[in-house]
Design an enzyme around this catalytic site. Sequence first.
Site, PDB file in Angstrom:
ATOM      1  N   SER A  47       0.839  -1.197   0.000  1.00 16.32           N
ATOM      2  CA  SER A  47       0.000   0.000   0.000  1.00 16.32           C
ATOM      3  C   SER A  47       0.876   1.249   0.000  1.00 16.32           C
ATOM      4  O   SER A  47       1.681   1.437  -0.913  1.00 16.32           O
ATOM      5  CB  SER A  47      -0.956  -0.039   1.203  1.00 16.32           C
ATOM      6  N   ASP A 168      -5.760  -3.664  -2.394  1.00 18.80           N
ATOM      7  CA  ASP A 168      -4.716  -3.381  -1.407  1.00 18.80           C
ATOM      8  C   ASP A 168      -4.021  -4.646  -0.902  1.00 18.80           C
ATOM      9  O   ASP A 168      -4.671  -5.560  -0.378  1.00 18.80           O
ATOM     10  CB  ASP A 168      -5.373  -2.650  -0.234  1.00 18.80           C
TER      11      ASP A 168
END
Length: 291
Positions: A47, A168
Site C-alpha cells: 500500500s 490493497d
Amino acid sequence: MTEATEATEVSSSLILEGGGNRGVFTAGALDFLMEKDVKFPYVVGVSAGSCNALDYVSHQPGRTRDCMIVEDKENSYIATRAALKKHQLFDMDMLFDRYPNELFPFDFDTFFQSDIQCEMVVTNCLTGDAEYMSEKHDRQRLMDIGRASSSIPLVSPAVEIDGVPYLDGGVADSIPLIHAMEKGYRKNVVILTRNKGYRKKKPGKSTPVYVAAFRHYPELLNTLYNRYRNYNRTLELIEKWEQEGHIFVIRPEMPAVGRAETNKDKLMDFYQHGYEVMKERYEELQAYLHS
C-alpha cells in the site's frame, strides 16, 4: 568500503508497512537512509509502503513526503471532487498518473536501471491471496501495480492487471516479513507505521458492507474477515523475533497520525519523527546488518 557497498553485500531485505498517510513516517526514515546512500538488495512494500518503495529504488528523497504533504489543495489526492464523484476517498488517478507524470515526476529510468529488486504486495480478488509483483520495463504496468497495492477496499476500485482484479496488498499480507524470509533473506529490516503493542480489532459493523460490496468474491471476503487475525499473528512474531535479535524494527515512538490525516503540521512532524528515529538508530542498524 562505503556504507552502501556494505549494505548490499549482506543478504538483507527492507519491508515497508502501509497505512495511508502514516507512510510519511516511513518516508522520513527512508530519506535518511538515502542520504547515507544505504541500499538494500531487496525491498517489498504494501500500500503506502509500495509508494515508499518506489521512491526508495528510484532514489528520490523527499518525493513521498511531497506527495503526502501537498501544499496546493487543488493537487491533493484526498477527497478531491473527481474522487468524490466516483464515491472514492482517494483520487488514484491523481496519485498514479498526474503525480508521477506531471506534478512530482517519478524517475522511471533510475528505477528500471537499479539493481535493487522491488516487489509490491497486491491482493488477488479471485483467490483472496497475496501476490508479490515487480516490474522493471513497463511504466504503465509499474504504476498499475502500485495503484492496486494501494487500493483500499470500499474506498478505491479494484485494479485489473493482466485481466485479474486486485486490491490493497494489506488485505492479505500487511507486513510481508515471512515472504522475505522465504526468499532467503537472513537480515530483515521492518519499518512499521503503528506504535508498539498495536493490534487490529475483529471486524464488526463493516462486515455487512464488505459482504454487499464483494459478494462475487467469496475468497476475498474470507481474507477480509480474517485479516485482523493474520495481522496480529504477524505482529506477535515480529515482537518476538525483534526481542531475540533476529530482525530489526523501526516504528513510531510518538502517537501515529490517522490514515487520512491532512493537517500539514502533524504530517510534517510525523515525517520528521521517522527521519530522527532512523538517525538515532542508524549505528545500531549498521551493527545488525553486518553482525
